[in-house]
Design a protein around this motif. Structure first.
Motif, mmCIF file in Angstrom:
data_model
loop_
_atom_site.group_PDB
_atom_site.id
_atom_site.type_symbol
_atom_site.label_atom_id
_atom_site.label_comp_id
_atom_site.label_asym_id
_atom_site.label_seq_id
_atom_site.Cartn_x
_atom_site.Cartn_y
_atom_site.Cartn_z
ATOM 1 N N LEU A 51 0.828 -1.205 0.000
ATOM 2 C CA LEU A 51 0.000 0.000 0.000
ATOM 3 C C LEU A 51 0.863 1.257 0.000
ATOM 4 O O LEU A 51 0.685 2.145 -0.836
ATOM 5 N N THR A 52 1.806 1.345 0.931
ATOM 6 C CA THR A 52 2.615 2.563 1.038
ATOM 7 C C THR A 52 3.468 2.784 -0.206
ATOM 8 O O THR A 52 3.666 3.925 -0.627
ATOM 9 N N HIS A 53 3.930 1.729 -0.817
ATOM 10 C CA HIS A 53 4.761 1.863 -2.013
ATOM 11 C C HIS A 53 3.939 2.222 -3.249
ATOM 12 O O HIS A 53 4.500 2.651 -4.256
ATOM 13 N N ALA A 54 2.619 2.072 -3.154
ATOM 14 C CA ALA A 54 1.732 2.512 -4.232
ATOM 15 C C ALA A 54 1.277 3.955 -4.035
ATOM 16 O O ALA A 54 0.891 4.619 -4.987
ATOM 17 N N THR A 66 11.000 1.510 -4.307
ATOM 18 C CA THR A 66 10.445 0.431 -5.124
ATOM 19 C C THR A 66 8.955 0.652 -5.350
ATOM 20 O O THR A 66 8.318 1.453 -4.670
ATOM 21 N N TYR A 67 8.427 -0.109 -6.284
ATOM 22 C CA TYR A 67 6.998 -0.127 -6.570
ATOM 23 C C TYR A 67 6.417 -1.439 -6.030
ATOM 24 O O TYR A 67 7.159 -2.425 -5.880
ATOM 25 N N PRO A 68 5.118 -1.490 -5.751
ATOM 26 C CA PRO A 68 4.525 -2.712 -5.194
ATOM 27 C C PRO A 68 4.801 -3.961 -6.038
ATOM 28 O O PRO A 68 5.049 -5.034 -5.480
ATOM 29 N N ASP A 69 4.807 -3.831 -7.361
ATOM 30 C CA ASP A 69 5.042 -5.006 -8.209
ATOM 31 C C ASP A 69 6.497 -5.491 -8.152
ATOM 32 O O ASP A 69 6.819 -6.547 -8.689
ATOM 33 N N GLU A 70 7.363 -4.732 -7.482
ATOM 34 C CA GLU A 70 8.765 -5.139 -7.326
ATOM 35 C C GLU A 70 9.018 -5.782 -5.962
ATOM 36 O O GLU A 70 10.157 -6.135 -5.652
ATOM 37 N N ASN A 71 7.984 -5.918 -5.151
ATOM 38 C CA ASN A 71 8.120 -6.558 -3.843
ATOM 39 C C ASN A 71 8.495 -8.017 -4.069
ATOM 40 O O ASN A 71 7.715 -8.789 -4.616
ATOM 41 N N SER A 118 8.296 3.857 5.893
ATOM 42 C CA SER A 118 7.133 4.097 5.043
ATOM 43 C C SER A 118 5.886 4.127 5.922
ATOM 44 O O SER A 118 5.777 3.354 6.879
ATOM 45 N N ILE A 119 4.991 5.056 5.596
ATOM 46 C CA ILE A 119 3.780 5.277 6.389
ATOM 47 C C ILE A 119 2.597 5.429 5.446
ATOM 48 O O ILE A 119 2.689 6.100 4.411
ATOM 49 N N GLU A 120 1.482 4.825 5.825
ATOM 50 C CA GLU A 120 0.256 4.951 5.049
ATOM 51 C C GLU A 120 -0.110 6.431 4.914
ATOM 52 O O GLU A 120 -0.074 7.181 5.881
ATOM 53 N N LYS A 121 -0.451 6.853 3.710
ATOM 54 C CA LYS A 121 -0.661 8.271 3.406
ATOM 55 C C LYS A 121 -1.706 8.934 4.302
ATOM 56 O O LYS A 121 -1.557 10.091 4.687
ATOM 57 N N GLY A 122 -2.745 8.234 4.677
ATOM 58 C CA GLY A 122 -3.769 8.797 5.549
ATOM 59 C C GLY A 122 -3.272 9.117 6.941
ATOM 60 O O GLY A 122 -3.968 9.783 7.719
ATOM 61 N N PHE A 123 -2.053 8.693 7.265
ATOM 62 C CA PHE A 123 -1.474 8.925 8.589
ATOM 63 C C PHE A 123 -0.251 9.839 8.536
ATOM 64 O O PHE A 123 0.477 9.959 9.508
#
Length: 182
Positions: free
Chosen positions: A34-37, A44-49, A104-109
């Motif tokens: 989520l945070t990487h998106a 990195t991007y989520p698809d690179e996890n 990394s932190i969720e954007k809503g926070f």
């Protein structure tokens, strides 16, 4: 390493900072993706996890058992909303005094004190582990993060004008920052 601390955020909500453990693997995996998106400021991007949930569990178990590395999660309302950690740069004599920091932190926070709390927690852990220097890389356009890091004591020591190549914006300049711990 072990770490636990409760802090109160700018919105008066309670946030538990604790080391992430193996049983957190599924939630950590989801928050990573989520945070990487949500931002183009991470490396990195989520698809690179490269981790699946089981590999995430193993990674967290290694950090839990480590004497000098840690992954800390921020828990608000019973849910993990961010993570930060420190990793050794290397084990060789010439570099074993250095650790790298990532967050990394969720954007809503964003903007309520979680980034500050996680960064301070990682600095405390790096000192406790005996590191003499903590390092990070930050995209130069991420001025809020740079201001936060400078306020805690990190200093710029260089720039890489083509440090990241964003899928959205092209080249991103990376600011190299470090904090002396001893």
């Amino acid at each position: 390493m072990q770490y636990t601390k409760t802090v109160f955020l700018k919105n008066n909500k309670e946030c538990l900072l604790r080391n992430a453990v193996g049983t957190d693997a599924e939630e950590i995996h989801k928050i990573f993706n989520l945070t990487h998106a949500q931002t183009d400021f991470l490396c990195t991007y989520p698809d690179e996890n490269l981790f699946d949930t089981e590999e995430e569990r193993y990674f967290l178990l290694e950090k839990e058992r480590s004497a000098n590395e840690i992954e800390i999660c921020a828990v608000v309302g019973g849910h993990i909303v961010g993570t930060a950690g420190i990793e050794a740069v290397g084990k060789k004599d010439k570099v074993k005094h250095r650790a790298e920091f990532g967050i990394s932190i969720e954007k809503g926070f964003w903007g309520i004190g979680i980034g500050y709390a996680l960064t301070v927690a990682c600095v405390e852990c790096a000192k406790a582990a005996g590191y003499m220097q903590l390092e990070l890389n930050v995209v130069s356009e991420n001025r809020r993060a740079i201001s936060l890091y400078e306020g805690i004591g990190f200093r710029e020591y260089g720039r890489n004008p083509k440090g990241f190549r964003s899928r959205k914006t092209g080249w991103q300049e990376i600011v190299l920052m470090r904090m002396e711990l001893a």
